[in-house]
Each structure stands twice: as structure tokens, then as C-alpha cells.
Write an enzyme that holds these catalytic residues in place. Sequence first.
Site, PDB file in Angstrom:
ATOM      1  N   THR A  33     -12.701  85.956  20.450  1.00  0.00           N
ATOM      2  CA  THR A  33     -11.721  86.743  20.953  1.00  0.00           C
ATOM      3  C   THR A  33     -11.969  87.970  20.971  1.00  0.00           C
ATOM      4  OG1 THR A  33      -9.398  86.812  20.928  1.00  0.00           O
ATOM      5  CG2 THR A  33     -10.297  86.724  18.760  1.00  0.00           C
ATOM      6  N   ASN A  34     -11.058  88.600  21.433  1.00  0.00           N
ATOM      7  CA  ASN A  34     -11.139  90.294  21.637  1.00  0.00           C
ATOM      8  C   ASN A  34      -9.905  90.878  20.825  1.00  0.00           C
ATOM      9  OD1 ASN A  34     -13.344  89.955  23.382  1.00  0.00           O
ATOM     10  ND2 ASN A  34     -11.988  91.056  25.057  1.00  0.00           N
ATOM     11  N   LEU A  35     -10.245  92.305  20.341  1.00  0.00           N
ATOM     12  CA  LEU A  35      -9.059  92.796  19.565  1.00  0.00           C
ATOM     13  C   LEU A  35      -7.999  93.361  20.709  1.00  0.00           C
ATOM     14  CD1 LEU A  35     -10.750  95.122  17.005  1.00  0.00           C
ATOM     15  CD2 LEU A  35      -9.391  93.150  16.430  1.00  0.00           C
TER      16      LEU A  35
END
Length: 219
Positions: A33-35
Site C-alpha cells: 500500500t501507499n502512505l
Amino acid sequence: IIAAFRPKILANKRVLVTAGPTFEPIDPVRGITNLSSGKMGYAIARAARQAGAEVTLVSGPTGLPAPYGVHRINVQTAQQMHDVVLSRAAGHEIFVAVAAVADWRIANASAQKLKKNEAGDVPQLQFEPNPDILAAVASLQNKPYCVGFAAESENLLEYGEAKRKRKGIPLLVGNIGHQTFGKDENELVLFDDKGHQSLPRADKQELARQLIGEIAARI
Ligand code: CTP
Ligand code: CA
């Protein structure tokens, strides 16, 4: 001012917003996932609604409650976000892409949970690119006014204008991402065909209101 008494600068406008991270599965219990907390995208959806717009928010996993009066559609992967957005984009006057979309997904994701073995082998993950949602919307014949976001770690002024041109969009909003992820404050730089302009550090909801004002002035 109380939201209800603010001028309805987006009355009769339909606004589509993406927000949050996407989640790309590796197996049924893992993923990449991404921050992104989703706070900025949710603040923009809320501000657009307060400005009188009909707002649809396509959101990756954030744990945030849907802003009052906003129609939210939850998704996990970039492909799902792409499919929902592309099926609706043409019916909107404005598209604001705030989501931190994973640029790649796992090409060889497993339907079963990956297990350790005695030899200590590690998974061999292969990646393939995800569709670029903003670029796809920006190339539609019947496209809404498109606004992009760019979280950069350096060279914001240079990268921001280059990204705006590459994506083929009239307005790109830049910030120095990792300093503001999850925080309640942010500071933004707006890039358009006339140059760039700063919105100084403020609460994300206040910046969202200012940005909605800037968008309304440009459509
Ligand atoms: N975006 C998108 N779909 C993608 C990737 C990005 O819609 N698959 C949108 C983001 O929501 C944001 C804008 O494009 O509005 C810029 O995203 P960013 O990650 O900064 O740009 P990229 O083109 O992916 O370039 P890079 O990550 O290499 O800097
Ligand atoms: Ca990216």
C-alpha cells in the site's frame, strides 16, 4: 463562517474525488500500500459539498467516516478505483485526484496464503503497472476539469510543473508529502498554465476550502 452561510460557489456542479491509499494484495492476508491518511481528499470532498456541489468520493481504505452529505464508494485496489472512476467521470464537471494510487500491483498474487518452508525461501514477487486513473480521465473526450495532486520529497517546483504537463491537466496541487502525511496541517503549491502560487501552511480543511475557491474561479 458557518458552512451553511458560505456562498454556494459550486452549486449545480458534480464533483468526483479520489482519496486515500490503494491496497494491492500479495495473498489473502498480505498486500502493499501507499502512505496516505486520506485526510486531504476527505477535506476536499467536504469543502466541495459545503460549496453546494454534489460530491462522490471514491476512497481506498482509510478508516475515516464519510463526510456529511458526500456519496462514498469504497475500493481496495487501483484497478477497482480506476473502474469506478472511469464509469462515472463523464457525468462530472470536476475531478480531483487526491488518492495515493499504487503505481504497481503484484502480477503473481496468490489465491492461497503464502507459507514459509524449511529452506527459508522467500516469495518471488513480480510487479506490473496499474492504470493511471488521472491520465485516463484527462484523456476522455467528455472530460471534467481535472485537478491532480503530487506529493514530492524534493524539487517540488520543478517536478510539479513537469507532472502537470505530463498528465495533461489544467491544475496540479503539490506538497512535500512525507512531512504532512497523517498530519492535520499541510502547505500547498498550485501549478497552472500561468505559473505557480502558494497556499501557506494551514489546517487541511482550511486549505481544502481555499482550493475549492481556486477551482471554482477557474471553471
Ligand atoms: N494518479 C492516478 N493514478 C495512478 C497514479 C497517480 O490517478 N495510477 C494520480 C494521483 O491521484 C495524483 C497524480 O496522479 O493526483 C499524481 O500522482 P503521482 O504519484 O505524484 O504521479 P505519478 O504520475 O504516479 O508519478 P511518480 O509517482 O513517478 O512521481
Ligand atoms: Ca505515483
